[in-house]
Design a protein around this motif. Structure first.
Motif, PDB file in Angstrom:
ATOM      1  N   ASN A  97      -4.044   2.284  -0.732  1.00 30.81           N
ATOM      2  CA  ASN A  97      -2.848   2.451  -1.571  1.00 30.81           C
ATOM      3  C   ASN A  97      -2.700   3.905  -2.006  1.00 30.81           C
ATOM      4  OD1 ASN A  97      -1.208   2.484  -4.145  1.00 30.81           O
ATOM      5  ND2 ASN A  97      -0.988   0.342  -3.550  1.00 30.81           N
ATOM      6  N   ASP A 146      -1.845  -3.484  -6.759  1.00 30.95           N
ATOM      7  CA  ASP A 146      -2.267  -3.726  -5.375  1.00 30.95           C
ATOM      8  C   ASP A 146      -3.789  -3.751  -5.255  1.00 30.95           C
ATOM      9  OD1 ASP A 146      -2.088  -4.064  -2.633  1.00 30.95           O
ATOM     10  OD2 ASP A 146      -1.992  -1.917  -2.227  1.00 30.95           O
ATOM     11  N   ALA A 205       0.815  -1.221   0.000  1.00 32.71           N
ATOM     12  CA  ALA A 205       0.000   0.000   0.000  1.00 32.71           C
ATOM     13  C   ALA A 205       0.848   1.271   0.000  1.00 32.71           C
ATOM     14  CB  ALA A 205      -0.932  -0.006   1.210  1.00 32.71           C
TER      15      ALA A 205
END
Lengths: 336, 336
Positions: free
Chosen positions: A114, A109, A87
């Motif tokens: 993030n 991700d 993140a």
């Protein structure tokens, strides 16, 4: 995802990174990405300090050629940095003394939080796991998955959905699981390694966690504890703390589960889990920690018993103020 | 399956049965079959004595209209008996005093040892769960699954594959899981009910099982024990013994795991589990028990400690004679 695809197609020497304290999803994503890139003829490198992988996950490392595991000697000519399941850039798993080369970062991700720190960002919080995203990407790239790669991605999917049992288990996650099984994923083997193969000290740690579990009078908060002395007595190490917070969480009616572990004298790691509509993140933040709505953590300093007493008191009190602990729909998506 | 389909299409008043000590797969199959038949306009009846369902699975009963749960008052005009997930007719779950009506039996099961006791038999040991077979059948019959039915079948699939983690987890099982998710299966809810909602006495029972776990010197056999006194001390009942044998099984290197529970003074229930190539069935049979290659059971009479000592001795010795404990490929298919 098209931008990611193009960047990967054009890369000659990519570097594949994951997050610190890598779990099954991170390792599954990272190792599969590496071997698939190698199979595409790219001079791909892995950034994964070997001592950062806990005993539980060592079996996953056996699924790729051992020479791929060496840290890269020089990074000068890296032309793309692929970061999976991470993140924040400060969470990238790398030796302290190493600086990342000045190449473009491709950030893949599924964490809602993030920070889009890459030059290219593909962040999908609706994906149950990053492994699922890597599967989709490799499929788009036309990569043929080997049985070992399918096994690694299955481990990631299984890990982040807690055995396809959490609310994040979508039909897409299960469809990818089915496809991985069709590619020869060794499901029984990898799940035995991950979930049914505790080393003796890990089992003794479970005995301690069960024995020390307490329930609040109101029945909505349960916690367990492991002190330094108990770590030593069973031959375990704070890095063996993984998902043991599931033990107090397993009791009916529990809304907040906590595991306190004394990682070093005077330092208490706090693992927090929430059930139902509870958002544990404000509590974690109030303790200078962070994480997700239903899985968060923090570290506090002070005498162990004092920290346990204070934090459980705050947790129980916060349950009387549900407005502070309500998940938003977006946060819930990211609850694993 | 075509024969089963025809029989169901022609039935007006079918009776749906399962096995004693019903688990998630049995209940998922049985309850979904009932509600789907009702939705087809049939006067379907359920044979499920309510006291036979353990506390853990009560949540599943809430997913169907409560009036469907009543035992049928008279069985005279039953024209088809559908039995799911039941290997032997003597294992059919019914009140002792009740005789089954003289209708044709349609036997739908995935146990290898099924005796084909029906007039119509559909036995598929490659299916990970009976719920998966019921899904396929209902799909063929053109039934539209409701979200509750999808939830019930998902519970069955999840249960018999141990969270899609056993070697019986095929791509078909996962594909059916994906389809159930698409039909609105409440995955997080049902898995919380089944796996993350222990009542206090069930949790205390787990504490006892963890605390009492022992490992043989050779490291290949682990066992735990619960005496009558311990049942009483934590407010638990022998019917709460379910899958706690997973505790000694969770230790690395264990080939045979055993749980001994004193169901009444002088009677010891023995749950046996095997890993890798080990076939536990001969051992269970030598103790007048039965089951599958990797999951079997028996009951022995005598002083508790004597039974524990003798049976663990036999188990450890049998590991030195691997020829007696080797699974055939067919038996392994049925190992869950």
């Amino acid at each position: 995802m098209q931008e990611v695809r193009l960047a990967i197609e054009n890369a000659r020497k990519p570097l594949v990174c994951g997050h610190v304290n890598p779990d099954a999803d991170c390792l599954g994503s990272q190792l599969t990405m590496l071997t698939a890139l190698r199979a595409m003829g790219k001079d791909a490198q892995l950034l994964l300090p070997s001592e950062s992988v806990s005993g539980k996950y060592q079996g996953l490392l056996q699924l790729i050629p051992q020479e791929f595991l060496q840290l890269p000697r020089h990074l000068d000519d890296i032309d793309l940095i692929i970061v999976v399941d991470t993140a924040l850039p400060k969470r990238i798993n790398k030796p302290k003394e190493l600086d990342l080369p000045p190449a473009a970062i491709c950030n893949i991700d599924h964490h809602l939080g993030n920070e889009n720190y890459g030059q290219i960002n593909w962040v999908d919080p609706t994906a149950a796991s990053c492994s699922q995203m890597v599967y989709t990407l490799l499929d788009t790239l036309g990569a043929k998955l080997t049985a070992n790669e399918a096994t690694l991605l299955y481990a990631g999917l299984h890990g982040d959905t807690c055995g396809f049992s959490l609310a994040n288990t979508t039909h897409q996650a299960l469809t990818v699981g089915a496809s991985l099984a069709r590619h020869g994923a060794k499901i029984g083997w990898v799940c035995q390694k991950l979930h049914r193969s505790l080393q003796i000290h890990e089992f003794k740690l479970m005995q301690v966690v069960y024995a020390n579990t307490k329930l609040s009078e109101c029945g909505r908060c349960a916690w367990s504890t492991v002190t330094q002395q108990e770590f030593l007595a069973v031959g375990a190490h704070p890095r063996d703390i993984d998902e043991q917070v599931l033990v107090p969480r397993s009791i009916q009616g529990v809304k907040i589960a906590i595991l306190f572990s004394e990682t070093k004298p005077g330092a208490v790691r706090i693992n927090l889990r929430a059930e139902d509509e509870i958002n544990i993140l404000p509590l974690a933040k109030s303790l200078d920690g962070g994480g997700h709505a239903q899985a968060a953590g923090a570290t506090q300093h002070g005498p162990f018993d004092d920290v346990v007493r204070q934090v459980t008191k705050i947790a129980i009190e916060s349950l009387d103020h549900p407005e502070s602990l309500r998940s938003t729909d977006m946060e819930k998506t990211n609850a694993n």
